[in-house]
Motif scaffolding. Sequence first.
Motif, PDB file in Angstrom:
ATOM      1  N   UNK A  81       0.841  -1.196   0.000  1.00  0.00           N
ATOM      2  CA  UNK A  81       0.000   0.000   0.000  1.00  0.00           C
ATOM      3  C   UNK A  81       0.878   1.249   0.000  1.00  0.00           C
ATOM      4  N   UNK A  82       0.468   2.219  -0.822  1.00  0.00           N
ATOM      5  CA  UNK A  82       1.286   3.423  -0.978  1.00  0.00           C
ATOM      6  C   UNK A  82       1.481   4.189   0.317  1.00  0.00           C
ATOM      7  N   UNK A  83       0.470   4.167   1.202  1.00  0.00           N
ATOM      8  CA  UNK A  83       0.614   4.881   2.483  1.00  0.00           C
ATOM      9  C   UNK A  83       1.678   4.220   3.347  1.00  0.00           C
ATOM     10  N   UNK A  84       1.693   2.884   3.328  1.00  0.00           N
ATOM     11  CA  UNK A  84       2.720   2.157   4.088  1.00  0.00           C
ATOM     12  C   UNK A  84       4.095   2.465   3.495  1.00  0.00           C
ATOM     13  N   UNK A  85       4.158   2.498   2.155  1.00  0.00           N
ATOM     14  CA  UNK A  85       5.428   2.860   1.509  1.00  0.00           C
ATOM     15  C   UNK A  85       5.848   4.269   1.912  1.00  0.00           C
ATOM     16  N   UNK A  86       4.878   5.182   1.917  1.00  0.00           N
ATOM     17  CA  UNK A  86       5.171   6.571   2.291  1.00  0.00           C
ATOM     18  C   UNK A  86       5.781   6.643   3.692  1.00  0.00           C
ATOM     19  N   UNK A  87       5.189   5.894   4.630  1.00  0.00           N
ATOM     20  CA  UNK A  87       5.740   5.895   5.996  1.00  0.00           C
ATOM     21  C   UNK A  87       7.163   5.372   6.019  1.00  0.00           C
ATOM     22  N   UNK A  88       7.401   4.288   5.266  1.00  0.00           N
ATOM     23  CA  UNK A  88       8.763   3.727   5.236  1.00  0.00           C
ATOM     24  C   UNK A  88       9.731   4.692   4.585  1.00  0.00           C
ATOM     25  N   UNK A  89       9.296   5.344   3.487  1.00  0.00           N
ATOM     26  CA  UNK A  89      10.169   6.320   2.830  1.00  0.00           C
ATOM     27  C   UNK A  89      10.566   7.407   3.810  1.00  0.00           C
ATOM     28  N   UNK A  90       9.603   7.853   4.577  1.00  0.00           N
ATOM     29  CA  UNK A  90       9.866   8.994   5.452  1.00  0.00           C
ATOM     30  C   UNK A  90      10.748   8.659   6.645  1.00  0.00           C
ATOM     31  N   UNK A  91      10.930   7.373   6.933  1.00  0.00           N
ATOM     32  CA  UNK A  91      11.879   7.060   8.000  1.00  0.00           C
ATOM     33  C   UNK A  91      13.315   7.186   7.496  1.00  0.00           C
ATOM     34  N   UNK A  92      13.508   7.173   6.175  1.00  0.00           N
ATOM     35  CA  UNK A  92      14.883   7.243   5.663  1.00  0.00           C
ATOM     36  C   UNK A  92      15.129   8.414   4.729  1.00  0.00           C
ATOM     37  N   UNK A  93      14.092   9.139   4.326  1.00  0.00           N
ATOM     38  CA  UNK A  93      14.268  10.134   3.275  1.00  0.00           C
ATOM     39  C   UNK A  93      13.404  11.354   3.520  1.00  0.00           C
TER      40      UNK A  93
END
Length: 248
Positions: free
Chosen positions: A56-68
Amino acid sequence: MHALLVEDDDRMAQALGTALAQRGHTVRRVDRALDALLHLREAQFVLLDLGLPDLDGLELLRRLRTVCDAPLIVVTARCEERDIVQGLRAGADDYVVKPFRMAELMARIDTVRRRTARRTDPAGGAVGGPDAAGSGPGGARTVCSGDVEVDPAGRTVTVAGREVALTRREFDVLAFLAVRPDEARSREEILDRIWGDAFLGSSRSLDVHVAGIRAKTGRPDLVRTVRGFGYRLGLARPPAEDAERGAR
Ligand code: CA
């Protein structure tokens, strides 16, 4: 600028890629969330579709934001108010609903880039201040607090040079606070970002994770409580502020 375009629809990706190229951007297009994570470090800004085949894109967004911390615009067909709120809370800088007008999206990209230039331009020095170490374009920075070093990209924490093992969520909380080490984050924002939904996420769970971070690092001041609001990274402070903190 180099754009990371996360979009599984070929026609949409082609239209966006052409429009971005016409404005002088270089584009890496990926159609799966896991590929987005692979190419994140090179991205100077990100366009993110939420309906992806593998995550899910929201889950991806959360993961992206922990590193980027790169500027990121969600471009999606999801148009419910709750979707938009969750997207923005999860760290999107803007949220554009399909179908959209191309010129408007391009203008929004320019606006978001201007607004976020300070935080992504290492020369600007706005992110992390003097304690922040180097990073790639838009990538996560290693943040130091006293003898603690948090490396969001490598997902490691060291205390006095020795690596400390945190659980995934403990690390996510710490890395989230480290992205903007000078800012306090509200409980709701942290829960939304790490647990996915402040209304489902257990508020007590956040406190338990913070307690875990403090205990495992042996640095109780690494995460400081901002009473009635949330938490912030406890950056090592000059003596004057230490005295002030002691009085709290
Ligand atoms: Ca899609």
